[in-house]
Scaffold this motif. Sequence first.
Motif, PDB file in Angstrom:
ATOM      1  N   GLU B 441       2.160 -30.592  -9.186  1.00 56.54           N
ATOM      2  CA  GLU B 441       1.398 -30.358  -7.959  1.00 56.54           C
ATOM      3  C   GLU B 441       0.832 -28.937  -7.993  1.00 56.54           C
ATOM      4  O   GLU B 441       1.583 -27.987  -8.170  1.00 56.54           O
ATOM      5  N   LEU B 442      -0.488 -28.796  -7.863  1.00 55.39           N
ATOM      6  CA  LEU B 442      -1.046 -27.452  -8.027  1.00 55.39           C
ATOM      7  C   LEU B 442      -1.729 -26.885  -6.791  1.00 55.39           C
ATOM      8  O   LEU B 442      -2.040 -25.706  -6.740  1.00 55.39           O
ATOM      9  N   GLY B 443      -1.974 -27.706  -5.790  1.00 52.90           N
ATOM     10  CA  GLY B 443      -2.550 -27.098  -4.604  1.00 52.90           C
ATOM     11  C   GLY B 443      -3.330 -28.079  -3.756  1.00 52.90           C
ATOM     12  O   GLY B 443      -3.432 -29.253  -4.066  1.00 52.90           O
ATOM     13  N   GLY B 444      -3.869 -27.534  -2.689  1.00 56.96           N
ATOM     14  CA  GLY B 444      -4.552 -28.369  -1.718  1.00 56.96           C
ATOM     15  C   GLY B 444      -6.060 -28.294  -1.839  1.00 56.96           C
ATOM     16  O   GLY B 444      -6.610 -27.372  -2.441  1.00 56.96           O
ATOM     17  N   ARG B 472       2.074 -21.428 -11.661  1.00 55.30           N
ATOM     18  CA  ARG B 472       2.746 -22.378 -12.553  1.00 55.30           C
ATOM     19  C   ARG B 472       2.025 -22.507 -13.882  1.00 55.30           C
ATOM     20  O   ARG B 472       2.657 -22.614 -14.933  1.00 55.30           O
ATOM     21  N   ILE B 473       0.684 -22.488 -13.834  1.00 53.66           N
ATOM     22  CA  ILE B 473      -0.071 -22.627 -15.081  1.00 53.66           C
ATOM     23  C   ILE B 473       0.135 -21.400 -15.961  1.00 53.66           C
ATOM     24  O   ILE B 473       0.327 -21.509 -17.173  1.00 53.66           O
ATOM     25  N   ASP B 482      11.429 -17.415 -15.109  1.00 52.75           N
ATOM     26  CA  ASP B 482      11.695 -16.665 -13.888  1.00 52.75           C
ATOM     27  C   ASP B 482      10.367 -16.070 -13.422  1.00 52.75           C
ATOM     28  O   ASP B 482       9.800 -15.200 -14.078  1.00 52.75           O
ATOM     29  N   ILE B 483       9.872 -16.555 -12.299  1.00 54.76           N
ATOM     30  CA  ILE B 483       8.520 -16.201 -11.870  1.00 54.76           C
ATOM     31  C   ILE B 483       8.360 -14.701 -11.615  1.00 54.76           C
ATOM     32  O   ILE B 483       7.266 -14.149 -11.706  1.00 54.76           O
TER      33      ILE B 483
END
Lengths: 547, 502
Positions: B441-444, B472-473, B482-483
């Motif tokens: 899921e990447l966004g709206g 995420r990409i 770890d973001i």
Amino acid sequence: MPTVTLNKTVFEELVGKTLPLDELKDRISMLGTDLEGIEGDEIEVEIFPNRPDLLSEQGFARAFSSFIGVKTGLRKYDVKKSGETVIVDASVKEVRPYTVCAIVRDMQFDDEKIREIIQVQEKLHTTFCRNRKKSAIGIYPLDKITLPIHFKALPPNEITFQPLESDKEMSGMEILQDHPKGKDFASLLEGKSKWAIFTDVNNEILSLTPIINSHKTGKVNESTKDVFIEFSGFDLTHLKVGLNILTTVFADMGGKIESMDVVYENETITTPNLEPTKKKLDLAYVNKMLGLELSEQEAVELLAKMGFGYENGNVLIPAYRNDILHQADFVEDIAIAYGYENFEEEIPNVATIGKEAPLEIFSRKIREILIGLQLLETKNYHLITKEELNERMNDETDVIPLQNALGEHNHLRNAILPSLLKTLSLNQHHEYPQNLFEIGRTFRPGDSETGVLETEKLAMVTCHATTDFTQMRQLFGSLMQSLGLHVTVKECDHPSYIRGRVGNVYVNDTKIGIIGEMSPSVLENWGLVVPVVAMELNLEMLFELCS
Amino acid sequence: MNMHDLIAKLHPLEREVIPHLALQTLHEITKSAGMKDIEVIRAFQWLENKNVLSIITEKVTLISLDKNGKLYKEHGLPEKIFLSVLSNEFKGLNVITKKSKLSREEVNACIGLLKRQNAIETQKGEFLEVKITKEGTTLLEQTSPEESFLQQDFPINENDVDKSVLKTLSKRKDIIKLEERKNISITLTELGEQLIKEDLGGPVVNRLTSRMLKDGSWKDATFRAYDVEINVPSINRGKTHFVNQAVEYIKRIWLDMGFHEMTGNYVHSAFWDLDVLFVPQDHPAREMQDTYYLHGKAKLPSFWQDIKAVHETGGDTGSTGWGGSYSKDEASKVMLRTHTTVLSAETIRKLKKEDLPAKFFAVNKVFRNEALDWKHLFEFYQVEGIVVDPNANLKHLKGYLTQFYRKMGYSKVRMRPAHFPYTEPSLEVDVYHPVKKQWIELGGAGIFRPEVVKPLLGFDCPVLAWGQGMGRIISEYWKINDIRDLYRNDVKQMREMKQYMR
């Protein structure tokens, strides 16, 4: 966002069809809900806030059954007039002005149904009712109550009853101080001189709304057949939809809905009203937005899959839907029924000219130059602590605090240099030289729409055993030469730098920044044991000078 | 490697040291070759890598002479000097001291020492008087163990000396000192034994110099062959932060598709960030825990009453609005932007009919009130886009986003129904991860509601809009789990990180 847990067996019975697991998962996602997971007999679904009518097994199954084509079109709900009344006392006007009520008869409660009712009430409370701030729901066994009902407001010290989950009578104040639900929602009654209650004709308190029901008259169990339902709050339209959502759930469970007359000072309203509302369908608009060429018949079929009826060019909107504000909402429901997966991708053959923001182009060029000078770019957060901006820099400039930061980073940075020193202090175990730069946004109080002025700045540091003013001056000189600018440095005093080794930087007569060797006390503040030379520039001014 | 190659690749330092290798210890080899310790050690290391020798390092304690030790070695021990100026007659101490040229302190030490050995006799007169005994005379004639100890060549390994003498001398002031030292020696391998018998040939040239090129002497030179297969230390180049490398690429995609970049403030009023986007004023996302609020109240633009009307009754948009009453106070709250969609709203406000169709994008930061942990950041990037085109429709939205993700390396894009207060239809964009074999899921995205567009633009027009995440990409590309590592600014990590190659 809220999730509901559905009992798969109950759900499938309500839907009227059993789908293979994969298809079930796929259809749930494509209906406009987010499938969280299916485990054994439990389906967990996330419901978007525009569809509170889906927050129950019954509501969700109703929509799903239409969507997959089992029972499509508008559902009809019969409402019989009970003739019973709820009398609204003028005292609630200031406190909690509205209520809407209903009776549902012939319910056959069992453990499962009671669970379902508790779930829908709780889910509506947290989302639709905004944690009971906007409205609250009460459900009571009718056999414990003598009609008519009174809705009135009393001073807290005149309210005493035995609340649910308590073994003794409590005063209003005690409930707010000691009862778990009372403590959770006490803030909603804060500062109010009167609190709203429902009583029956014998003055028996049914509930203190929006906090808790009475133990004696407010607890539904397996022997309950008929229930009294009330929604109370501040916005009548909102309350009516809420009551519609709830009573249709009871009806789908097998109950028979009866209306009540709610008597206000100047008018009497009869609730619930489950007649659909009508809105004209603008098919041309729908087709234009979706890039489709649906006929009226096709559109009506798609609307039926979303639970709508249709009559003479008008869409019949179920009484439990409150999300149809505009034609645009039909567009979405028709698109969902059509299937998002069935829309073909298309890029129109229209020429527009791409354009990068000029300051962004400039920043990119600056980056290229600095990389050529072997500097490493960092990227720090815009949020930082006040201590890092002020105390550690020996600087007392005003910085902008955040009101409510959850983490320790609770100020907006007014300069990039503190971020770079922080980076250096965290990298002392790595190889030197560490020559860094960063381009980014800075913030200071000032005259603007928000009271904040934002500026893009550039800062550079050189950090190694033998670095000195000359090195930074050379790097800077090279940058300025690349930009075709002539700069002068004029000695100045600044508490972050060593005296006599710091200067303001000018292009023509415009001051654009500062350059100097960091003061040992600043380095000590950051725990740094290697010399640092720094400079910071206003990138926007530099950009203007270049263009 | 054969012997010929081995010899050809020898470094000048290796060549210098090889004839002396039979001596085995670093000390001996250094002395014999007339080189510096550091040069010999480097040559040892290279030769060890070539399997010519192995280096043996042992820790030893070395004895060397201290200040007094050196003095006594040259002039004799003070007790011997003291004895030599005595005679069989008692002599006054002042006379003896003067004659011996010893210090007062040394004289006192000698008296104590010699008395214990019965080498002298003393008597008290006006001054202390001293004479030599028979034992004293014998002592004077013999070479003492201490004297022979001092006569050795220092430094000496602690293990090679008489322990009892060492002990007595250690007690005396500044005669000897001990130091820990690494004793380096080598043993030759079979290859090494062979190598030292070989003729290494004449001198080789290590570095080609400008002088050699000018005077032509390179013509007779033999160049040392390098070990070109060996690893060399890395150097650090300047580089852009890796996140910016990806941002650059994403910007390039939209620019190539004819989009115009939007920029703007990070700090906004709730009016701009939420109200003009038709987010109801009691929407849960506006709660304190999701949004960073600043102190103070923002000034509202003159059209704020239009927005109030849209919220309350729909205004002239054909909508019913949210109902309820709109609060100017709520609208004036100051906050950090929660989405770059605020830039789209500002942009639409400035557009005129003749500008259409127009396409805009932004790749920039947004803020969410979170405590940092491995999967949450309080500021992150959003990829924003709008297409303001009277003829736009949902298929185009799918087209633009599919094209974008294809360029990001994801060939399959899926859209699911979703909900945002400002778009209708609203959709969630997923891309198919070919390795993990799952949808991410990447966004709206969606089409802006007329309640958003009309008050801003002055007329209704389809506006396709999206706000996609890119964390995420990016994390995926650099295999970051770890973001927080995206903005840790670890100098080593940044130096070693591969370039973004799209």
